[in-house]
Motif scaffolding. Sequence first.
Motif, PDB file in Angstrom:
ATOM      1  N   CYS A  77      18.644  57.690 -55.603  1.00 17.19           N
ATOM      2  CA  CYS A  77      17.216  57.866 -55.322  1.00 17.19           C
ATOM      3  C   CYS A  77      16.596  58.938 -56.219  1.00 17.19           C
ATOM      4  CB  CYS A  77      16.999  58.181 -53.853  1.00 17.19           C
ATOM      5  SG  CYS A  77      17.573  56.840 -52.776  1.00 17.19           S
ATOM      6  N   THR A  78      17.348  59.960 -56.553  1.00 18.10           N
ATOM      7  CA  THR A  78      16.855  60.978 -57.476  1.00 18.10           C
ATOM      8  C   THR A  78      16.629  60.377 -58.861  1.00 18.10           C
ATOM      9  OG1 THR A  78      17.965  62.737 -56.247  1.00 18.10           O
ATOM     10  CG2 THR A  78      17.324  63.222 -58.520  1.00 18.10           C
ATOM     11  N   GLY A  79      17.580  59.619 -59.352  1.00 19.59           N
ATOM     12  CA  GLY A  79      17.430  58.958 -60.648  1.00 19.59           C
ATOM     13  C   GLY A  79      16.297  57.944 -60.638  1.00 19.59           C
ATOM     14  N   PHE A  80      16.171  57.219 -59.544  1.00 21.84           N
ATOM     15  CA  PHE A  80      15.092  56.240 -59.402  1.00 21.84           C
ATOM     16  C   PHE A  80      13.732  56.933 -59.471  1.00 21.84           C
ATOM     17  CE2 PHE A  80      12.230  53.792 -56.635  1.00 21.84           C
ATOM     18  CZ  PHE A  80      12.224  52.599 -57.333  1.00 21.84           C
ATOM     19  N   LYS A  81      13.597  58.049 -58.779  1.00 27.69           N
ATOM     20  CA  LYS A  81      12.335  58.800 -58.788  1.00 27.69           C
ATOM     21  C   LYS A  81      12.015  59.357 -60.175  1.00 27.69           C
ATOM     22  CE  LYS A  81      12.632  60.412 -54.030  1.00 27.69           C
ATOM     23  NZ  LYS A  81      12.694  61.632 -53.198  1.00 27.69           N
TER      24      LYS A  81
END
Length: 144
Positions: A77-81
Motif C-alpha cells: 500500500c505504501t508503494g501503491f500510494k
Amino acid sequence: MGFERSCCFLFFFLTVGLASSSPSTHISYDALRVQRGRGLVEKFYVKNDCPVDFGKEDMTPLTSKCRGPHYNPLTCCTGFKQITCKYLPLINKLNNGCATGLFYHVNRRGGYPDGLFDQICHDDPQGLSCTTVLGRSNGNKGRN
C-alpha cells in the motif's frame, strides 16, 4: 427562534459545501474498485481522456517491494500510494479512464491479482490517505 434555526441550517449547508469542495487528500475506494473484474478488459472500449500515460510511469516503488504470494499490506500500500498520490485528482475522477489505465499498467508490470489493492489497502472511511506521501513529495520538490 425561527431566525436562529435558519442561521443554523445555513451554517450547516455552508460547512458541508465547503468540506465537499475542498481538494481531496484521499484515493477514493471507488477508484480502487475499478481494478476488479471487467473494468480492465473494457479499458480499450471506454473513452480515455486521461492525460497521463501510465505505461511510461516508473512503477518500481511498487513492483520492487510488493511481491507475492503473500502480499504485505504495509509495503504494497505504501508503494501503491507513492505512484497514485501524484495523480490523486485524476485517479478519483472515474469517468476519465485514469484509474483504469493505472490499474492496467500496475497489474501488467507487477502481475498482481485483480482486486489486490482494494482488498488489502484500507486507511479510513474517505479512502487511502495521501497526506504523508504528498507531504514528502512536496518537500522533495523544494530541494531540487
